[in-house]
Design an enzyme around this catalytic site. Structure first.
Site, PDB file in Angstrom:
ATOM      1  CG  LEU A   1      -7.790  12.301  18.881  1.00 32.57           C
ATOM      2  CD1 LEU A   1      -6.264  12.575  19.252  1.00 32.57           C
ATOM      3  CD2 LEU A   1      -8.490  13.285  19.705  1.00 32.57           C
ATOM      4  CG  ASP A   2     -11.260  15.219  12.764  1.00 35.14           C
ATOM      5  OD1 ASP A   2     -11.101  14.221  12.801  1.00 35.14           O
ATOM      6  OD2 ASP A   2     -11.111  16.559  12.719  1.00 35.14           O
ATOM      7  CE  LYS A   3      -3.384  12.550   6.265  1.00 33.42           C
ATOM      8  NZ  LYS A   3      -2.933  12.193   4.897  1.00 33.42           N
TER       9      LYS A   3
ATOM     10  CB  THR B   1      -6.339  16.386  15.835  1.00 32.99           C
ATOM     11  OG1 THR B   1      -7.601  17.191  15.157  1.00 32.99           O
ATOM     12  CG2 THR B   1      -6.472  16.931  17.331  1.00 32.99           C
TER      13      THR B   1
END
EC number: 5.4.99.-
Length: 338
Positions: free
Chosen positions: A151-153, A155
């Site tokens: 997951l993106d930082k 998110t």
């Protein structure tokens, strides 16, 4: 082979490789051409670098290993070396499920998944090493032990990590299939600007590195297949915003953020892909504007995760409610309409 001035290129010479293709090389398959001239790299490594957008020629990014060579300089900018073996760090984790084969985490926004340039420690991997101990040793590589998706930082939400090699291979295969033929399910909640004119839809648009800014992803005709299905859950006419559920059929970097922007509905709080809609924030109510400022990130949450357990073959499903900052913004957007 002629090599231009590294100073002129503006790149650390230890991270730059330049190959000059002459007229006799034109038409040769790109990955084969580079592999023959750069024996320090495997062909698979060169293919990976291309897909990462690290190979350029004449101002163009060369992302297709099967593409054909044109005359001129081909510049390969190597990414920074992977960090040394990460150490365990006592970082609190919200554990949703754990057994001897895997662990499911509810990741908070702001936590980077694995060490990379600029984030040598303080990552989910460091936390997992401390939490799981030797059970993660050797699983999935030194820098990314057990990681099968990310997951993106900024998110938040659900993420599964393998704790042994068998689980890693089994889960990786499910995520590679993206639920096309199996039971894998990933659903995200996103708050977007604008109210979609249809209740649901599908964005089928290939994605690749932006030619203008390599830090960004863009819809590109020569990109990799990317498919996002979305459903409108709630509409907020007073704020000109909507809550949508996004389900991934592929798993590309920034996929939901770029796809929703491409159809005119960027995510609230997304300063990378939604900068053109910042003026909308000025029309929010004071409480909603304050809640958006407190969020300080894209309004995206991985709310559902389902997969088959690698040992028991049981279908597991997990849900995660939006975190407080997301829930506060949702509440302040006004009375919803369904």
């Amino acid at each position: 082979m002629s090599v231009p001035s590294f100073e002129a290129v503006g790149v650390d010479p230890d991270r730059l490789r330049v190959v000059v293709a002459e007229s006799r090389d034109v038409g040769e398959r790109l990955d084969r051409f580079l592999a023959a001239r750069l024996p320090e790299f495997s062909r698979a490594r060169l293919q990976a670098l291309m897909r990462q957008g690290a190979v350029r020629s004449g101002g163009r990014t060369l992302e297709d290993p099967a593409g054909r060579v044109n005359a001129g300089e081909i510049v390969i900018e190597l990414p920074p070396p992977e960090p040394a073996e990460p150490i365990g760090q006592n970082i609190p984790l919200v554990v949703v499920h754990e057994d001897e084969h895997l662990i499911v985490i509810d990741k908070p926004a702001g936590l980077v998944v694995h060490p990379a340039a600029g984030h040598a420690d303080g990552t989910l991997v460091n936390a997992l090493i401390a939490h799981c101990g030797a059970s993660l040793s050797g699983v999935g590589g030194v820098a990314r032990p057990g990681i099968v998706h990310r997951l993106d930082k900024d998110t938040s939400g659900l993420l599964v990590v393998a704790k042994n090699d068998v689980a890693h291979r089994f889960l990786s295969a499910q995520f590679a299939d993206h639920g096309r033929t199996g039971p894998l399910r990933r659903a995200y909640l996103a708050l977007v600007w604008g109210i979609p004119s249809r209740p649901r839809g599908t964005v089928d648009a290939p994605l690749g590195r932006s030619a203008r800014n390599r830090e960004k992803i863009a819809v590109r005709s020569d990109g990799r297949e990317a498919i996002t299905h979305w459903d409108t859950l709630e509409r907020f006419p007073a704020s000109d915003a909507a809550l949508v559920e996004c389900r991934l059929e592929t798993g590309r970097t920034h996929q939901i953020r770029v796809h929703m922007t491409s159809i005119g509905h960027p995510l609230l709080g997304d300063d990378v892909y939604g900068a053109g809609h910042r003026s909308k924030a000025s029309r929010l109510s004071e409480p909603a504007a304050a809640a958006l400022a407190r969020l300080g990130r894209q309004a995206l949450h991985a709310a559902e995760l389902g997969f088959v357990h690698p040992a028991t073959r049981e279908a597991l499903e997990f849900t995660s409610p939006p975190p407080p900052d997301f829930a506060d913004l949702l509440r302040e957007l006004g009375t919803p309409e369904r």
